[in-house]
Design a protein around this motif. Structure first.
Motif, PDB file in Angstrom:
ATOM      1  N   LYS A 228      -8.681  -1.626  -3.127  1.00  0.00           N
ATOM      2  CA  LYS A 228      -7.957  -1.300  -1.882  1.00  0.00           C
ATOM      3  C   LYS A 228      -7.856   0.210  -1.648  1.00  0.00           C
ATOM      4  O   LYS A 228      -7.109   0.646  -0.766  1.00  0.00           O
ATOM      5  CB  LYS A 228      -6.540  -1.894  -1.947  1.00  0.00           C
TER       6      LYS A 228
ATOM      7  N   SER B 160       0.854  -1.207   0.000  1.00  0.00           N
ATOM      8  CA  SER B 160       0.000   0.000   0.000  1.00  0.00           C
ATOM      9  C   SER B 160       0.878   1.240   0.000  1.00  0.00           C
ATOM     10  O   SER B 160       0.788   2.083   0.896  1.00  0.00           O
ATOM     11  CB  SER B 160      -0.897  -0.001   1.235  1.00  0.00           C
TER      12      SER B 160
ATOM     13  N   GLN C  43      -7.235  -4.059  -8.191  1.00  0.00           N
ATOM     14  CA  GLN C  43      -6.670  -3.933  -6.834  1.00  0.00           C
ATOM     15  C   GLN C  43      -6.579  -2.461  -6.426  1.00  0.00           C
ATOM     16  O   GLN C  43      -6.876  -2.109  -5.292  1.00  0.00           O
ATOM     17  CB  GLN C  43      -5.265  -4.545  -6.786  1.00  0.00           C
TER      18      GLN C  43
END
Ligand code: ME8
Length: 718
Positions: free
Chosen positions: A674, A554, A670
């Protein structure tokens, strides 16, 4: 408007390769690789030497020279006999099989050798025996007995004083050879003669450091050399003494003369001998620079004109060896990266003569930058613009040339003599460098001239710029042929250069014909990453549940930020804040369409040719009905908004990185799932100097950091 271009302006582009003390520039040019031992299959080192010779041989042929380029296999000796035993094969069957794998290597690497010699060929064995008899007749061979240290791996005798920790100086194991009868060559008789020869022929051994090593070795004194063995039988029999076979190095070195007619066809032999150039690795220089000249002197034959010893490849800093398990298979490299990509990398990565270290990372960087991004992109951009805007043809006419046009063309016209000089000195890296620089200069020219913009404002000037670029590409590709033959010829095909006008003499005499019809441009070099992703995808499919993909972090590494250039831009018809753009980020599929809300900050005329950063792993979405496939990164402080620019030498398509944050980019899904943009964007800011940073660390390309166009400091980047 002009309908011809005066390509003959420059007179400095000589039609011959530069004349050196070892090449008269006229007579047939004989060039040789070492002949390789068939104890094992070929590896990158064998490919390397063969390739270097191939580049020089092809260069000479394209220069109009008659060339005789030889390679082959060294099939006798203890080492080969032992390898055959290990495989439980009789030596002849064994060498037949392994020799074939060397021939296959040469074909697979597109090596243009004219002849392939095997030391088990009958005519070769007869020639070696003739050479032996001549040296006997001249009084340089006598019978004695020998005991001492021998390395089977090096096929070399060593003195006790040369051993290091009980091993050969090369690190190879040595064995004590018990006393046995042996014929000797009177090497000691040649000490003075060799020293005199080196002195009178300073170009005989290159590079200079190697020459000094050889001189140092001879100066220490030469002992007579044991040149026959009785303890094994896999070798050329000594004439009139059936108990002895010859030392493998007499047999091997004689290949250079047996292959060209010695002694049966002396007319053919004398046409080619002495060879112009033996290229060898530094490991076998002593055999070529001391023993070989002495054998030739003893037989009353002239010496080769030049020996060049190149350096040694290691892998990730370690010696390449089977026991370490780091052997690099050249055929695997060509399968993974492509044939011309492999050729290009091996010839350009290290200065020819120096050692080099192989790594896949270096290979990927080099072929992506120099071939895909620079040469490939230049061709694609030039040819596509011509195809789409000049009636699918080479421009039908051009305007008067500007200073910039003349400058670029004159560099191209001068290129041949720069390359020829480098090749004449075996500075293959300089030859490659000259070509790479030409392509850099041409990319700068296309960016400065921005023909995509001229398309709308001055179509005749656009045609002139494209013609200049195509002409430079023609000359560069003709000169690229020795290095990357298939790709260079693909470019020449696309430029419509006739096949019989691709040798160097046509550089000056046959500029591109105006108005010739073009084929739809094809991509010549794909970026390796794209292929890699494809391969990874299919591998993943096969492995399915067995392997998990690396977790996505992240942080900034989850963003796929690419260097791009706006190649087309227009105002959105329905939204007065939006521009629609086509941005080239080096993808095979062509430029991406992206929509940006920049009309309050930029004029349309400022956009085309602008280099930008593109966030490329965003899900496509429609903005006021127009699909957008990514986002252009800008620095913004509420009042002002500026593009974040990559440095001017950053390659189109390269991925931007931040030190300390490595990782694969997230997929589009993704990224959305996320909410990675919400996490990463708040940490992207320009610093006091306007440099774009993530958590204070600059956003980098291979050419340096990225910065707000006008230096907007302390602004958000998104
Ligand atoms: O020596 N890096 O054969 P050979 C660069 N048969 N080049 C390398 C290399 C490396 N790591 N490894 C090998 C012989 N080479 C004799 C030659 S000639 C009359 C007889 C290249 O199979 C380099 O050119 O051991 C070196 O000299 C040659 O392969 C040795 O090949």
């Amino acid at each position: 408007m002009f309908s011809t271009i005066d390509i003959n302006k420059s007179t400095s582009d000589s039609t011959k390769t530069p004349v050196t003390s070892f090449d008269d520039g006229i007579s047939p040019f004989q060039i040789t690789t070492p002949i390789y031992y068939v104890n094992d299959k070929p590896h990158i080192g064998h490919a390397y030497t063969s390739l270097a010779c191939d580049v020089i041989a092809r260069f000479m042929r394209l220069s109009g020279r008659e060339v005789f380029f030889m390679s082959g296999t060294d099939e006798h000796g203890q080492k080969v006999e032992e390898s055959a035993k290990k495989r439980k094969m009789n030596p002849q069957d064994f060498v037949d099989e392994v020799s074939q794998s060397f021939r296959h290597l040469l074909t697979a690497m597109n090596i243009s050798n004219d002849y392939f010699i095997r030391t088990t060929d009958d005519h070769h064995k007869k020639a070696v025996q003739h050479l032996w008899n001549t040296m006997v007749d001249n009084g340089y061979i006598y019978l004695g007995s020998y005991e001492g240290w021998y390395s089977v791996r090096d096929e070399c005798y060593y003195l006790e004083s040369e051993l290091v920790d009980g091993k050969a100086p090369t690190g190879s194991e040595v064995i004590w050879q018990e006393k046995e009868p042996s014929y000797f060559f009177k090497l000691s008789a040649f000490e003075e003669k060799l020293m005199q020869y080196y002195d009178e022929n300073p170009d005989f051994i290159a590079p200079d450091t190697r020459r000094n090593e050889v001189i140092g070795f001879v100066r220490q004194g030469l002992r007579d050399l044991s040149i026959s063995r009785t303890s094994f039988s896999w070798g050329v029999p000594v004439p009139n003494d059936k108990d002895h076979v010859m030392y493998v190095w007499i047999d091997a070195l004689a290949n250079y003369i047996s292959a060209i007619g010695y002694p049966d066809n002396m007319e053919a032999f004398e046409k080619l001998w002495p060879a112009n150039l033996h290229i060898v690795g530094k490991d076998i220089l002593r055999f070529h620079a001391v023993y070989w000249p002495a054998f030739l002197m003893a037989a009353g034959l002239p010496l080769p004109k030049r020996l060049f010893a190149h350096g040694w490849w290691t892998k990730d800093g370690e010696k390449i060896s089977k026991s370490v398990g780091n052997v690099i298979d050249p055929l695997e490299l060509t399968k993974t990266y492509g044939l011309d990509q492999t050729r290009f990398f091996l010839m350009s990565e290290v200065n020819f003569g120096n050692d080099g270290d192989f790594s896949h990372e270096k290979m990927i960087t080099k072929v992506n930058n120099n071939l895909a991004n620079e040469l490939g992109n230049l061709c694609q951009r030039t040819l596509s613009l011509a195809y789409n805007n000049c009636g699918k043809s080479i421009p039908a006419s051009i305007q008067a040339l500007t200073e910039e046009d003349e400058l670029l063309l004159s560099k191209a016209r001068n290129l041949r003599s720069v390359c020829a000089e480098a090749i004449a000195n075996q500075e293959i890296h300089k030859y490659v460098e000259a070509l790479v620089t030409m392509i850099w200069d041409s990319n700068k020219y296309i960016d400065d001239q921005a023909p995509w913009f001229l398309r709308k404002t001055d179509i005749d000037r656009m045609a002139t710029v494209l013609y200049v670029l195509m002409e430079v590409l023609r000359i560069s590709s003709i000169l690229y042929q020795p290095l990357i033959p298939e790709s260079a010829n693909k470019i020449l095909d696309q430029l419509t250069v006739p096949e019989n006008e691709r040798s160097f003499e046509y550089i000056k005499s046959s500029p591109l014909a105006f108005g010739t019809r073009l084929q739809k441009p094809q991509i010549v070099f794909s970026r390796f990453e794209a292929e890699n992703k494809q391969k990874k995808k299919s591998k993943k499919k096969k492995a399915k549940s067995t392997k998990q993909a690396a977790p996505i972090k992240s942080d900034v590494s989850s963003l796929d930020i690419r260097v791009g250039i706006i190649v087309k831009a227009w105002e959105h018809e329905e939204a007065d804040k939006l521009f629609c753009e086509e941005i080239d980020i080096g993808e095979e599929t062509g430029p991406r369409q992206i929509v940006s809300g920049l009309r309050s900050y930029y004029d349309l005329k400022d956009l085309v040719g602008q280099r930008v950063l593109v966030l490329a792993n965003l899900k496509a979405r429609k903005l006021m009905g127009f699909p957008s496939h990514g986002m252009v990164l800008c620095a913004s402080n509420g009042e002002k908004t500026e593009f974040v620019e990559p440095p001017k030498d950053a390659a189109i398509g390269e991925r931007v990185f931040v030190e300390g944050f490595d990782g694969e980019p997230a997929t589009e899904n993704q990224l959305a799932r996320k909410k990675l943009l919400d996490i990463v964007f708040p940490e992207l800011k320009t610093n006091v100097d306007g440099i774009a940073t993530y958590k204070g660390s600059p956003l980098f390309t291979s050419a340096g950091s990225c910065r707000a166009q006008r230096g907007l400091a302390n602004a958000d980047v998104s």
